[in-house]
Scaffold this active site. Structure first.
Site, PDB file in Angstrom:
ATOM      1  N   LYS A  75      28.412  37.396  48.770  1.00  0.00           N
ATOM      2  CA  LYS A  75      29.636  37.964  49.359  1.00  0.00           C
ATOM      3  C   LYS A  75      30.409  38.748  48.299  1.00  0.00           C
ATOM      4  CE  LYS A  75      32.137  33.672  48.637  1.00  0.00           C
ATOM      5  NZ  LYS A  75      33.385  33.048  48.944  1.00  0.00           N
ATOM      6  N   ARG A 173      40.957  24.996  54.836  1.00  0.00           N
ATOM      7  CA  ARG A 173      40.715  26.439  54.734  1.00  0.00           C
ATOM      8  C   ARG A 173      40.107  26.926  56.049  1.00  0.00           C
ATOM      9  NH1 ARG A 173      37.380  29.416  49.859  1.00  0.00           N
ATOM     10  NH2 ARG A 173      35.606  28.947  51.203  1.00  0.00           N
ATOM     11  N   TYR A 296      50.911  56.328  29.175  1.00  0.00           N
ATOM     12  CA  TYR A 296      52.147  56.523  29.944  1.00  0.00           C
ATOM     13  C   TYR A 296      53.337  55.819  29.304  1.00  0.00           C
ATOM     14  CZ  TYR A 296      49.751  58.311  34.164  1.00  0.00           C
ATOM     15  OH  TYR A 296      49.050  59.054  35.059  1.00  0.00           O
ATOM     16  N   MET A 344      44.930  54.669  35.633  1.00  0.00           N
ATOM     17  CA  MET A 344      44.023  54.436  36.760  1.00  0.00           C
ATOM     18  C   MET A 344      42.563  54.700  36.364  1.00  0.00           C
ATOM     19  SD  MET A 344      44.082  56.085  40.579  1.00  0.00           S
ATOM     20  CE  MET A 344      45.746  55.564  40.966  1.00  0.00           C
TER      21      MET A 344
HETATM   22  C1  LIG Z   1      31.668  28.648  51.791  1.00  0.00           C
HETATM   23  C2  LIG Z   1      31.110  28.938  50.436  1.00  0.00           C
HETATM   24  N1  LIG Z   1      29.931  28.392  50.106  1.00  0.00           N
HETATM   25  C3  LIG Z   1      29.377  28.598  48.904  1.00  0.00           C
HETATM   26  C4  LIG Z   1      29.997  29.378  47.951  1.00  0.00           C
HETATM   27  C5  LIG Z   1      29.334  29.576  46.615  1.00  0.00           C
HETATM   28  O1  LIG Z   1      30.091  29.019  45.582  1.00  0.00           O
HETATM   29  P1  LIG Z   1      29.570  29.121  44.070  1.00  0.00           P
HETATM   30  O2  LIG Z   1      29.536  30.580  43.752  1.00  0.00           O
HETATM   31  O3  LIG Z   1      30.597  28.414  43.288  1.00  0.00           O
HETATM   32  O4  LIG Z   1      28.220  28.510  44.039  1.00  0.00           O
HETATM   33  C6  LIG Z   1      31.228  29.949  48.249  1.00  0.00           C
HETATM   34  C7  LIG Z   1      31.908  30.761  47.235  1.00  0.00           C
HETATM   35  O5  LIG Z   1      33.068  30.859  47.085  1.00  0.00           O
HETATM   36  C8  LIG Z   1      31.801  29.722  49.532  1.00  0.00           C
HETATM   37  O6  LIG Z   1      32.982  30.250  49.869  1.00  0.00           O
END
Ligand SMILES: Cc1ncc(COP(=O)(O)O)c(C=O)c1O
Length: 405
Positions: A75, A173, A296, A344
């Site tokens: 992600k 969460r 700046y 920037m």
């Molecule tokens: C729901 C969930 N699972 C697994 C992970 C993976 O965590 P890590 O990168 O600490 O292994 C994350 C990362 O934030 C997560 O949000």
């Protein structure tokens, strides 16, 4: 592609950047193999991934976890590393699943031809259900409206929508409470196009035995509630990088790992091979007289003669401006302090201690150069944050290149 030029016009020595990279093979995010001239075009500032290290990290985790499969979490552009490069490499190293935060992130993987099972971990609005099912994604559910949208999408496309139920066991969460699981599975029992194949939770402090045991007990209670309602989940998961190693009972049927395979240190204090180097180039070197303003505003004025190198990297690339920024960067294997406010697209460095520094020299912001290394942990401490935020903060305009060393 034409072979890279080894000398610049006029027969002078090759520029240092070209010299350093021309023998190496690099892969861009879209899978092209490239060489140094392309890197120069792409890379005023760029990220280089050591793909061999990444793949070795994945192989090690997979072999230590066997028979439990690994889900590689990619992600947020694989925590800023480049989702496509990381996803392909993780799958090559033996990961069985991928995970993203959103349907859009997963769509990027599918568009690049990656067809591995992929769980969307975050919030999926009901209106994204059709696309998720069309892309054969597995969606996290905790809300009956989303389950119903998936059922509708499955019916419309003549297929089965796949989902994992998220249970909140102590993080407040995302997810339903364990005691709500029976009602949830009962309400989805008539949905013939929805397969509720998995159930999982997220650990708020995976390195902590006591906190994690409490969460695992609550997850176990959720399994019992589901069984009581006549539903048995095929895939149960909980562990992230910080938990699986020291808590084998957290592994269950799947382990989700992101930071560890990327070589970031884990909350339980381990670090595998480093993978990412964040690089820039010296664009210009100025000879500044005493009393010269740099950048700046009035934030920095030289007191003595100074050599100031301008780098084509700024907060638009992920070099944070404030409230604190990087202390120094590596050029020619030594540290040189940033001076003035980060702009920037540019930042300035005091290079008075090395008059040999010239335009075209490579700059390292994160990673090793010569005998020294700027670690992600060091920058995280300096910026007052965690290692994950430092690398995830590298912005989209920075090209990501994979390097098979
Ligand atoms: C729901 C969930 N699972 C697994 C992970 C993976 O965590 P890590 O990168 O600490 O292994 C994350 C990362 O934030 C997560 O949000």
């Amino acid at each position: 592609m034409a072979p890279s030029a080894r000398t610049s016009p006029g027969g002078r020595h090759p520029p240092p950047l070209l010299d350093a990279l021309s023998d190496r093979q690099l892969v861009t995010e879209d899978g092209r193999v490239t060489s140094a001239p392309d890197v120069i075009n792409l890379g005023r500032t760029w990220v280089e991934l050591d793909l061999s290290a990444l793949e070795a990290n994945v192989r090690d985790v997979v072999s230590e976890l066997t028979p439990v499969p690994l889900m590689a979490v990619v992600k947020a552009n694989a925590y800023g590393h480049g989702a496509l490069l990381v996803a392909r490499c993780a799958l090559a190293g033996g990961a069985s699943w991928l995970a993203t935060a959103t349907v859009g992130e997963a769509a990027q993987l599918r568009m690049a031809g990656i067809d591995a099972p992929c769980l969307v971990l975050g919030y999926t609005p009901p209106e994204h259900a059709l696309e998720a099912v069309r892309l054969q994604l597995v969606v996290t559910v905790f809300d009956l409206a989303v389950a119903a949208a998936l059922e509708g999408a499955g019916a419309r496309l003549g297929t089965t929508a796949r989902a994992h139920l998220k249970v909140d066991t102590g993080m407040t969460r995302l997810g339903i409470r364990p005691e709500e699981v029976a009602g949830f599975v009962g309400a989805t029992q008539g949905m013939s196009h929805l397969c509720l194949e998995g159930i999982y939770t997220h650990l708020r402090k995976g390195q902590d035995l006591q906190a994690t045991s409490v969460q695992l007990e609550r997850l176990q209670a959720a399994f019992t509630f589901a069984e009581g309602a006549g539903h048995c989940f095929r895939l149960r998961h909980a562990a992230n990088s910080a938990a699986w190693n020291h808590l084998p009972e957290a592994r269950l049927d799947l382990v989700r790992s992101g930071g560890e395979i990327l070589g970031l240190s884990t909350a339980d204090g381990r670090r595998r091979r480093p993978v990412l180097t964040f690089k820039s180039t010296v664009a210009q070197v100025h000879t500044a007289a005493p009393g010269t303003f740099v950048g700046y505003g009035d934030s920095f004025q030289t007191e003595a003669p100074m050599l100031v190198a301008t780098l084509p990297i700024g907060y638009g690339d992920g070099l944070r401006r404030g409230p604190v920024t990087w202390d120094s960067v590596l050029i020619r294997g030594r540290r040189h302090p940033l001076v003035g406010d980060v702009s920037m697209d540019m930042a300035m460095v005091d290079v008075t201690s090395d008059p040999g520094i010239a335009p075209g020299d490579q700059v390292v912001l994160l990673g090793r150069q010569g005998p020294d290394e700027i670690t992600v942990d060091e920058i995280a401490r300096q910026l007052g944050t965690i290692n994950y935020e430092v690398v995830t903060g590298i912005t989209a305009r920075v090209p990501r290149l994979g390097d098979h060393r």
